[in-house]
Write a protein that holds these residues in place. Structure first.
Motif, mmCIF file in Angstrom:
data_model
loop_
_atom_site.group_PDB
_atom_site.id
_atom_site.type_symbol
_atom_site.label_atom_id
_atom_site.label_comp_id
_atom_site.label_asym_id
_atom_site.label_seq_id
_atom_site.Cartn_x
_atom_site.Cartn_y
_atom_site.Cartn_z
ATOM 1 N N UNK A 411 0.829 -1.208 0.000
ATOM 2 C CA UNK A 411 0.000 0.000 0.000
ATOM 3 C C UNK A 411 0.865 1.260 0.000
ATOM 4 N N UNK A 412 1.882 1.311 0.860
ATOM 5 C CA UNK A 412 2.720 2.513 0.924
ATOM 6 C C UNK A 412 3.476 2.727 -0.382
ATOM 7 N N UNK A 413 3.913 1.650 -1.018
ATOM 8 C CA UNK A 413 4.581 1.781 -2.315
ATOM 9 C C UNK A 413 3.620 2.363 -3.353
ATOM 10 N N UNK A 414 2.385 1.867 -3.340
ATOM 11 C CA UNK A 414 1.383 2.370 -4.282
ATOM 12 C C UNK A 414 1.081 3.844 -4.019
ATOM 13 N N UNK A 415 0.945 4.190 -2.753
ATOM 14 C CA UNK A 415 0.636 5.570 -2.392
ATOM 15 C C UNK A 415 1.758 6.516 -2.824
ATOM 16 N N UNK A 416 2.997 6.094 -2.653
ATOM 17 C CA UNK A 416 4.135 6.921 -3.058
ATOM 18 C C UNK A 416 4.115 7.187 -4.558
ATOM 19 N N UNK A 417 3.761 6.184 -5.350
ATOM 20 C CA UNK A 417 3.669 6.365 -6.798
ATOM 21 C C UNK A 417 2.583 7.368 -7.157
ATOM 22 N N UNK A 418 1.498 7.346 -6.404
ATOM 23 C CA UNK A 418 0.411 8.296 -6.640
ATOM 24 C C UNK A 418 0.831 9.717 -6.261
ATOM 25 N N UNK A 419 1.466 9.859 -5.101
ATOM 26 C CA UNK A 419 1.806 11.174 -4.584
ATOM 27 C C UNK A 419 2.990 11.822 -5.292
ATOM 28 N N UNK A 420 3.989 11.016 -5.645
ATOM 29 C CA UNK A 420 5.212 11.573 -6.214
ATOM 30 C C UNK A 420 5.289 11.479 -7.733
ATOM 31 N N UNK A 421 4.537 10.550 -8.328
ATOM 32 C CA UNK A 421 4.624 10.367 -9.774
ATOM 33 C C UNK A 421 3.286 10.568 -10.484
ATOM 34 N N UNK A 422 2.236 10.856 -9.708
ATOM 35 C CA UNK A 422 0.934 11.099 -10.301
ATOM 36 C C UNK A 422 0.284 9.863 -10.878
ATOM 37 N N UNK A 423 0.643 8.689 -10.368
ATOM 38 C CA UNK A 423 0.123 7.429 -10.905
ATOM 39 C C UNK A 423 -1.378 7.315 -10.706
ATOM 40 N N UNK A 424 -2.013 6.508 -11.539
ATOM 41 C CA UNK A 424 -3.447 6.256 -11.445
ATOM 42 C C UNK A 424 -3.732 5.333 -10.264
ATOM 43 N N UNK A 425 -4.621 5.716 -9.345
ATOM 44 C CA UNK A 425 -4.898 4.896 -8.160
ATOM 45 C C UNK A 425 -5.308 3.467 -8.479
#
Length: 446
Positions: A411-425
């Motif tokens: 979960x934290x890895x996914x959240x970091x991608x969203x917050x820092x790279x603008x990834x799709x949730x």
């Protein structure tokens, strides 16, 4: 950071299988740990805990010994997170060296039970079933998930909170009472940022700490779900999970999220600087705020968090701790006497709350006036009543499982991608669910 992690720093701990029928556990006692050894009125017992909770239990020993003069109690402050390694090592060694009483966080309890059968005593034969309806909703199922063994007794129960700078909301012309959903909170955050320059809230964006997804987890629990369902299936790709991460992305994309990476000191520094207008933290965090910025008394307020959807619940029990008895203890009965004295007597729990602000799971404790007094710091609000109301709301079922740590990392890895790279949730969460399935062999439910 979770309750268990910050306690080491603050000196002041996620909730388990939730609401179901309050059926008594049978107390049959699986392999080992029958919960029947020794004399309840005599013996030497050792208790493992940490920091504030250890100090509060130690303070109760004189009163306990008035009732049980033949029981010698030694409370040891093992430290947090050191206690988890110490318990795990002892359990892996067949229980050798375990204390008689163990203070355990909800995120560790399922793992100990599943990986080390019998290392915790079944408290049913000792009398635990008498208290099955005494605690906040859902907690009995946390300690007795299979309806047979009572693995521990609930101590602390923390509901999700929404601590806010009342002066900043007023300056921005925002009525905090009108915020019904997190979408409303985002709109309020935009006004606050525009008129005061303050962020709405902070998140450890690069996940510098292992458990930086507390907000995500609370948003899940406000929707009645968690990382796993009651059957232990993976829920990271569920619509609820995607909605929770989408809320976080929308806040971040709007420039409302500050970065509080760096651990406890970074968080405390942000509070002192007034970086954010809201701290979406549980019950226990109110005391931390008061200690950190005592000069801001009257500038703060507290309420339950907004709902995820209109009409949704605002109550979510986000963490709890428990006392267990070692399955190989030769003084299980005396150990239970102490556990019962600490956790089922309102007087004990009230004293602990007054000492360290640890919110009790024992509902009867809330009849004391201390929980109904106005708080000068929180603008005259009755903080205890706000969280007590949340504890009385029926909670859905949550199952942390023995794979919670793996799920948290995903979960934290996914959240970091969203917050820092603008990834799709949805994309990152589905990938996280598949990765977790490969690691654990668990089924993914979407």
């Amino acid at each position: 950071m979770s309750r268990r992690r910050v306690l080491k720093a603050s000196g002041a701990v996620a909730v388990g299988v939730g609401l179901g029928g309050l059926t008594a556990c049978s107390g049959t006692g699986a392999s080992g740990g029958s919960g029947a050894a020794g004399d309840p009125k005599k013996g030497d017992i050792t208790v493992w805990s940490w920091a504030g909770p250890a100090a509060e239990m130690r303070a109760l020993v004189p009163a306990f010994n008035k009732k049980f003069p033949g029981v010698k109690v030694t409370v040891q402050d093992i430290g947090n997170p050191a206690i988890w390694d110490k318990i795990t090592t002892a359990m892996a060694a067949g229980g050798a060296g375990l204390a008689d009483v163990l203070h355990i966080g909800v995120d560790y309890l399922p793992g100990y039970v599943e990986k080390f059968p019998g290392r915790l005593a079944d408290l049913g034969p000792l009398g635990a079933n008498a208290y099955k309806g005494a605690f906040a909703s859902g907690l009995w199922e946390t300690v007795c998930p299979d309806g047979k063994r009572v693995n521990a007794l609930p101590w602390e129960a923390n509901s999700g909170g929404f601590y806010y700078r009342a002066d900043l909301f007023e300056k921005a012309g925002v009525d905090v009472g009108a915020i019904g959903t997190w979408n409303d909170a985002i709109e309020a955050g935009k006004k606050i940022k525009a008129k005061t320059g303050h962020y709405l809230l902070g998140i450890d964006k690069p996940a510098s700490q292992a458990d930086s997804a507390n907000l995500f987890q609370m948003l899940l629990q406000l929707q009645g779900t968690m990382f796993f369902n009651l059957d232990g299936d993976i829920m990271l790709g569920s619509p609820e999970a995607v909605r929770a991460m989408t809320i976080i992305k929308e806040m971040n994309d709007a420039g409302l999220v500050s970065d509080i990476s760096g651990g406890w000191n970074s968080l405390i520094s942000s509070i002192k600087k007034g970086t954010s207008a809201v701290l979406p933290w549980p019950t226990w965090f109110g005391g931390v705020i008061e200690e950190t910025v005592p000069d801001q008394a009257g500038k703060w307020g507290v309420r339950l968090p907004p709902a995820v959807r209109p009409g949704g619940t605002r109550a979510a029990m986000v963490n709890s701790t428990h006392l267990a008895v070692a399955g190989n203890s030769k003084q299980q009965a005396a150990a239970w006497s102490f556990v019962e004295f600490v956790l089922t007597r309102p007087e004990s729990q009230i004293a602990i709350y007054k000492g360290k602000g640890i919110a009790p799971a024992l509902l009867k404790a809330y009849e004391d006036p201390v929980f109904h007094q106005p708080s000068a710091f929180f603008s005259g609000q009755k903080k205890g009543e706000i969280f007590y109301d949340a504890l009385r709301v029926p909670q859905p079922g949550f199952n942390y499982t023995s794979d919670y740590a793996r799920a948290l990392k995903a979960v934290t890895d996914a959240q970091t991608k969203v917050l820092l790279k603008g990834a799709d949730p949805a994309t990152v969460l589905n990938a996280a669910a598949d990765q977790l399935a490969q690691q654990t062999g668990r089924k993914v439910v979407r």
